[in-house]
Design an enzyme around this catalytic site. Structure first.
Site, PDB file in Angstrom:
ATOM      1  N   LEU A 193       0.833  -1.205   0.000  1.00 44.00           N
ATOM      2  CA  LEU A 193       0.000   0.000   0.000  1.00 44.00           C
ATOM      3  C   LEU A 193       0.870   1.258   0.000  1.00 44.00           C
ATOM      4  O   LEU A 193       1.650   1.491   0.912  1.00 44.00           O
ATOM      5  CB  LEU A 193      -0.923   0.009   1.223  1.00 44.00           C
ATOM      6  N   ALA A 194       0.711   2.043  -1.041  1.00 44.83           N
ATOM      7  CA  ALA A 194       1.481   3.291  -1.138  1.00 44.83           C
ATOM      8  C   ALA A 194       0.626   4.366  -1.801  1.00 44.83           C
ATOM      9  O   ALA A 194       1.099   5.176  -2.573  1.00 44.83           O
ATOM     10  CB  ALA A 194       2.755   3.051  -1.937  1.00 44.83           C
ATOM     11  N   ARG A 219       2.551  14.779   5.750  1.00 45.95           N
ATOM     12  CA  ARG A 219       3.527  15.201   6.771  1.00 45.95           C
ATOM     13  C   ARG A 219       4.964  15.259   6.265  1.00 45.95           C
ATOM     14  O   ARG A 219       5.818  15.853   6.891  1.00 45.95           O
ATOM     15  CB  ARG A 219       3.440  14.255   7.988  1.00 45.95           C
ATOM     16  N   THR A 260      -7.006   2.218   4.133  1.00 41.87           N
ATOM     17  CA  THR A 260      -6.198   1.050   3.771  1.00 41.87           C
ATOM     18  C   THR A 260      -7.061  -0.102   3.239  1.00 41.87           C
ATOM     19  O   THR A 260      -6.625  -0.861   2.374  1.00 41.87           O
ATOM     20  CB  THR A 260      -5.384   0.564   4.985  1.00 41.87           C
ATOM     21  N   ASP A 265       5.941   1.977   3.594  1.00 41.43           N
ATOM     22  CA  ASP A 265       6.956   2.781   4.289  1.00 41.43           C
ATOM     23  C   ASP A 265       7.586   2.047   5.475  1.00 41.43           C
ATOM     24  O   ASP A 265       7.924   2.662   6.475  1.00 41.43           O
ATOM     25  CB  ASP A 265       6.335   4.100   4.748  1.00 41.43           C
ATOM     26  N   GLY A 277      -2.629   1.195  15.665  1.00 38.45           N
ATOM     27  CA  GLY A 277      -3.797   0.399  15.993  1.00 38.45           C
ATOM     28  C   GLY A 277      -3.418  -0.596  17.091  1.00 38.45           C
ATOM     29  O   GLY A 277      -2.312  -1.130  17.088  1.00 38.45           O
ATOM     30  N   ALA A 280      51.775  16.088  -9.628  1.00 37.36           N
ATOM     31  CA  ALA A 280      50.908  16.994  -8.874  1.00 37.36           C
ATOM     32  C   ALA A 280      50.288  18.033  -9.791  1.00 37.36           C
ATOM     33  O   ALA A 280      50.959  18.601 -10.649  1.00 37.36           O
ATOM     34  CB  ALA A 280      51.716  17.677  -7.779  1.00 37.36           C
ATOM     35  N   SER A 315      54.416  17.430 -13.340  1.00 36.54           N
ATOM     36  CA  SER A 315      53.487  18.234 -12.535  1.00 36.54           C
ATOM     37  C   SER A 315      52.951  19.424 -13.311  1.00 36.54           C
ATOM     38  O   SER A 315      53.612  19.967 -14.195  1.00 36.54           O
ATOM     39  CB  SER A 315      54.203  18.749 -11.284  1.00 36.54           C
ATOM     40  N   ARG A 354      55.927  24.257 -23.325  1.00 36.46           N
ATOM     41  CA  ARG A 354      55.892  25.376 -22.385  1.00 36.46           C
ATOM     42  C   ARG A 354      56.856  26.435 -22.891  1.00 36.46           C
ATOM     43  O   ARG A 354      57.731  26.146 -23.715  1.00 36.46           O
ATOM     44  CB  ARG A 354      56.285  24.914 -20.980  1.00 36.46           C
TER      45      ARG A 354
HETATM   46  C1  UD1 Z   1      -2.111   2.061   9.773  1.00 40.68           C
HETATM   47  C2  UD1 Z   1      -3.030   1.049  10.457  1.00 40.68           C
HETATM   48  C3  UD1 Z   1      -2.693   0.978  11.942  1.00 40.68           C
HETATM   49  C4  UD1 Z   1      -1.232   0.582  12.085  1.00 40.68           C
HETATM   50  C5  UD1 Z   1      -0.332   1.565  11.332  1.00 40.68           C
HETATM   51  C6  UD1 Z   1       1.094   1.061  11.316  1.00 40.68           C
HETATM   52  C7  UD1 Z   1      -5.179   1.054   9.313  1.00 40.68           C
HETATM   53  C8  UD1 Z   1      -6.567   1.557   9.331  1.00 40.68           C
HETATM   54  N1  UD1 Z   1      -4.403   1.461  10.311  1.00 40.68           N
HETATM   55  O1  UD1 Z   1      -2.386   3.339  10.326  1.00 40.68           O
HETATM   56  O2  UD1 Z   1      -3.499   0.022  12.593  1.00 40.68           O
HETATM   57  O3  UD1 Z   1      -0.875   0.558  13.457  1.00 40.68           O
HETATM   58  O4  UD1 Z   1      -0.751   1.687   9.959  1.00 40.68           O
HETATM   59  O5  UD1 Z   1       1.943   2.037  10.781  1.00 40.68           O
HETATM   60  O6  UD1 Z   1      -4.847   0.287   8.451  1.00 40.68           O
HETATM   61  N2  UD1 Z   1      -2.712   3.995   2.137  1.00 40.68           N
HETATM   62  C9  UD1 Z   1      -3.256   3.805   0.885  1.00 40.68           C
HETATM   63  N3  UD1 Z   1      -4.495   4.277   0.632  1.00 40.68           N
HETATM   64  C10 UD1 Z   1      -5.252   4.899   1.574  1.00 40.68           C
HETATM   65  C11 UD1 Z   1      -4.702   5.080   2.851  1.00 40.68           C
HETATM   66  C12 UD1 Z   1      -3.419   4.610   3.114  1.00 40.68           C
HETATM   67  O7  UD1 Z   1      -2.612   3.234   0.000  1.00 40.68           O
HETATM   68  O8  UD1 Z   1      -6.402   5.282   1.266  1.00 40.68           O
HETATM   69  C13 UD1 Z   1      -1.350   3.511   2.399  1.00 40.68           C
HETATM   70  C14 UD1 Z   1      -0.408   4.650   2.755  1.00 40.68           C
HETATM   71  O9  UD1 Z   1       0.257   5.127   1.591  1.00 40.68           O
HETATM   72  C15 UD1 Z   1       0.560   3.968   3.709  1.00 40.68           C
HETATM   73  C16 UD1 Z   1      -0.247   2.868   4.349  1.00 40.68           C
HETATM   74  O10 UD1 Z   1      -1.381   2.667   3.524  1.00 40.68           O
HETATM   75  O11 UD1 Z   1       1.656   3.387   3.038  1.00 40.68           O
HETATM   76  C17 UD1 Z   1      -0.695   3.204   5.773  1.00 40.68           C
HETATM   77  O12 UD1 Z   1      -1.460   4.386   5.777  1.00 40.68           O
HETATM   78  P1  UD1 Z   1      -1.416   5.405   6.988  1.00 40.68           P
HETATM   79  O13 UD1 Z   1      -2.364   6.489   6.699  1.00 40.68           O
HETATM   80  O14 UD1 Z   1      -0.001   5.760   7.304  1.00 40.68           O
HETATM   81  O15 UD1 Z   1      -2.018   4.499   8.164  1.00 40.68           O
HETATM   82  P2  UD1 Z   1      -1.829   4.724   9.712  1.00 40.68           P
HETATM   83  O16 UD1 Z   1      -2.776   5.781  10.169  1.00 40.68           O
HETATM   84  O17 UD1 Z   1      -0.412   4.899  10.037  1.00 40.68           O
HETATM   85 MG    MG Z   2       1.416   5.415   8.907  1.00 38.19          MG
END
Ligand code: UD1
Ligand code: MG
Length: 445
Positions: A11-12, A18, A81, A105, A142, A366, A391, A426
Site C-alpha cells: 500500500l502506497a 507530513r 487502507t 513505508d 492500531g 601533482a 606536474s 611550455r
Molecule cells: C495504519 C493502520 C494501523 C497501524 C499503522 C502502522 C489502518 C486503518 N491502520 O495506520 O493500525 O498501526 O498503519 O503504521 O490500516 N494507504 C493507501 N491508501 C489509503 C490510505 C493509506 O494506499 O487510502 C497507504 C499509505 O500510503 C501507507 C499505508 O497505507 O503506506 C498506511 O497508511 P497510513 O495512513 O499511514 O495508516 P496509519 O494511520 O499509520
Molecule cells: Mg502510517
C-alpha cells in the site's frame, strides 16, 4: 525462503502530507535506496508470484518507475487502507494462495519476520495473520485487543480507542497475510463507520471471525522493524539505524573502521576483508572495495570499484564509472571521474582526471588536469603504461600519451605523444643575470 503461490500487495496510495514533499513518501531514500525499494528486497526474498503496488493518481508514474517490473494499480481516492486493498483485487484475479499485505513505508522489515507471518496465517483454523509488535510507545498505532485465551478479538485504531484500549502495548504493524480464497469477499464487507469515515483493513479480523476463521498473531522479535516513516524526523532516524546496521555488516566482514559513526555507506556497498576505512568517509551507491584497500579520511566515493590493496585519499573524490585497480594510489585533492587507474599507477596530489585511462605504473604528477570537456562534448584520453606526466600539466583531450613517454612539467599537451617520447610544451626559460639587483637599486634610489 520461497513460498508457493504467494501474492503481495504493497500500500502506497496515501497522501503523505507530513513529509511536505513533491516526492511521494515511499520514494524518499535511506542509505541511497527508496523506502519501497527496501521493502521490495524483503518481498522478493519470498519469491512471490505477483507483487501489486497500490499508488495514488499523483504518485503513480514515479512509483511505477521505481518498482518495475512489478505492477502498480491506482487507487483513485485515498479512502483508507481497506479501500486500497480493494483497488488491488482485480489484479489478484485467479490467485488462490496467501496474500501478503504490507505498508510501503516499512523499510526495516526483515524477510524472516515476513516468513513467520506467512506461516502464522497458515495455521489450522486461521484465515489470516497480523504482524504485531510490543511497542514501548504505542501512540498512533492500531491496538490488538485480545480475548482471555490470548486470541485476537479485534484491532482498534488509535483514534477509536477507549482509554483502557489506549493502554495496550501490542500494536498492529500494518502487515497482514490473508487466505487468498476469502480475501475479496472479506474486503468487500469492510464498512467505513469509524472516527475517520475510512475503510480500514484492520476490520478484516472481525469479518473473518464472522465466517469462523481466526486471526493469528505473529509478534516481531525486534519491534524496530515496525518503524514507519511519516515525516523527515522519522526518515533521519531510520537512516541512522540503517547506517549502524550497514557498518556492523562491513565490520563483520573484516573491515576496520576507526570511527564507524563518521562513515556513511549505501545499501549496495561491497567491502572486502582487511579494508581500512578512516573517519569521515562517504560512500554513495554502487561502490565495491576489494580486500586490503585503504580509504583515507574525508574521501567521497560513488559508483566506483577500488581494487585490492589500492589507496584512496585523504580528501579524494572518486566519481561514477571509475576504477582504481589493485595497488593503484589516488592521493589528496584528486578528483577522478569516469576514469581507470590501472595496476600500480599513481596520482598523489591535486588534480582532475576525467575520461582517462591511466596505464599500469604510470605516474601522474601533482596538479595534472585533464581538460576532457570542450563545452559541448566529453573526450577520452589515455596515458600509456609506465608513462610519466610531469606536474602542473594540462592534457587537452582527446590525447593518447604513449607507453614510457614523458610529459615535461608545466606542459599543455594537445597532440598525441609516441611511446618513449618526451613532450615539452611550455615557454622556454630566460634567465637574466643581475637583473633583479639592478631593478632593486633603481627603485630604492
Ligand atoms: C495504519 C493502520 C494501523 C497501524 C499503522 C502502522 C489502518 C486503518 N491502520 O495506520 O493500525 O498501526 O498503519 O503504521 O490500516 N494507504 C493507501 N491508501 C489509503 C490510505 C493509506 O494506499 O487510502 C497507504 C499509505 O500510503 C501507507 C499505508 O497505507 O503506506 C498506511 O497508511 P497510513 O495512513 O499511514 O495508516 P496509519 O494511520 O499509520
Ligand atoms: Mg502510517
Amino acid at each position: 525462503m520461497s513460498h508457493d503461490g504467494l501474492a503481495c500487495i504493497i500500500l502506497a496510495g496515501g497522501k503523505s502530507t507530513r513529509m511536505k514533499s513533491d516526492t511521494p513518501k515511499v520514494l524518499h531514500k535511506i542509505a541511497g535506496l527508496s523506502l519501497i525499494g527496501w521493502l521490495l528486497r524483503t518481498v522478493e526474498a519470498m519469491n512471490p508470484d505477483r507483487v501489486i503496488v497500490v499508488t495514488a493518481p499523483f504518485s503513480d508514474k514515479a512509483i511505477a518507475a521505481e518498482v518495475a517490473p512489478h505492477k502498480t494499480i491506482i487507487q483513485k481516492t485515498a479512502k483508507g487502507t481497506g479501500d486500497a486493498v480493494k483497488a488491488a483485487l482485480p489484479a489478484l484475479k485467479g490467485h488462490e494462495g496467501p496474500v501478503l499485505i504490507l505498508l510501503g513505508d516499512m523499510p526495516l522489515l526483515r524477510a524472516e519476520s515476513v516468513a513467520d507471518l506467512i506461516s502464522a496465517a497458515q495455521e489450522d483454523g486461521a484465515g489470516m495473520a497480523v504482524l504485531a509488535a510490543d511497542a514501548p510507545n504505542p501512540d498512533g498505532y492500531g491496538r490488538l485487543v485480545t480475548a482471555s485465551n490470548g486470541a485476537l478479538a479485534k484491532i482498534v485504531e488509535d483514534r477509536d480507542c477507549t482509554d483502557a484500549q489506549r493502554g495496550i502495548s501490542l500494536i498492529n504493524t500494518g502487515a497482514f497475510c490473508v487466505n487468498g480464497t476469502h480475501l475479496a469477499a472479506w474486503v468487500n464487507r469492510i464498512k467505513s463507520n469509524n472516527a475517520q469515515g475510512e475503510f480500514y483493513i484492520t476490520d478484516l479480523p472481525e469479518i473473518a471471525a464472522e465466517d469462523g476463521f481466526e486471526t493469528t498473531i505473529s509478534i516481531l522479535e525486534d519491534e524496530d522493524e515496525a518503524l514507519g516513516v511519516n515525516d523527515r524526523l522519522d526518515l533521519s532516524q531510520l537512516e541512522y539505524m540503517m547506517q549502524i546496521s550497514l557498518r556492523l555488516h562491513a565490520m563483520d566482514g573484516g573491515a576496520t573502521m576507526i570511527d564507524p559513526q563518521s562513515v556513511f555507506l549505501s545499501h549496495d556497498t561491497k567491502i572486502g576483508q582487511d579494508v581500512m576505512i578512516e573517519p569521515n568517509v562517504i560512500i554513495g551507491a554502487g561502490v565495491e572495495i576489494e580486500n586490503g584497500a585503504t580509504i583515507h579520511a574525508f574521501s567521497h566515493i560513488e559508483g566506483a570499484k577500488i581494487g585490492a590493496g589500492a589507496s584512496v585519499g585523504p580528501y579524494a573524490r572518486i566519481r561514477p564509472k571509475s576504477v582504481i585497480e589493485s595497488g593503484a594510489s589516488v592521493g589528496n585533492f584528486i578528483e577522478v571521474n569516469r576514469s581507470t587507474l590501472k595496476k600500480g599507477s599513481k596520482a598523489k596530489h591535486l588534480g582532475y582526471l576525467g575520461d582517462v585511462t591511466v596505464g599500469e605504473k604510470c605516474n601522474v604528477g601533482a596538479g595534472t588536469v585533464v581538460a576532457n570537456y570542450d563545452g559541448y562534448e566529453k573526450h577520452k584520453s589515455t596515458f600509456g603504461k609506465g608513462s610519466f606526466i610531469g606536474s602542473n600539466s594540462t592534457i587537452v583531450a582527446p590525447v593518447a600519451i604513449g607507453d614510457g613517454a614523458i610529459v615535461a612539467a608545466g606542459s599543455t599537451v594537445t597532440v598525441n605523444v609516441p611511446d618513449d617520447a618526451l613532450a615539452i610544451a611550455r615557454v622556454e626559460g630566460d634567465v637574466r643575470p643581475g637583473w633583479a639587483l639592478e631593478r632593486r637599486k633603481k627603485k630604492e634610489s
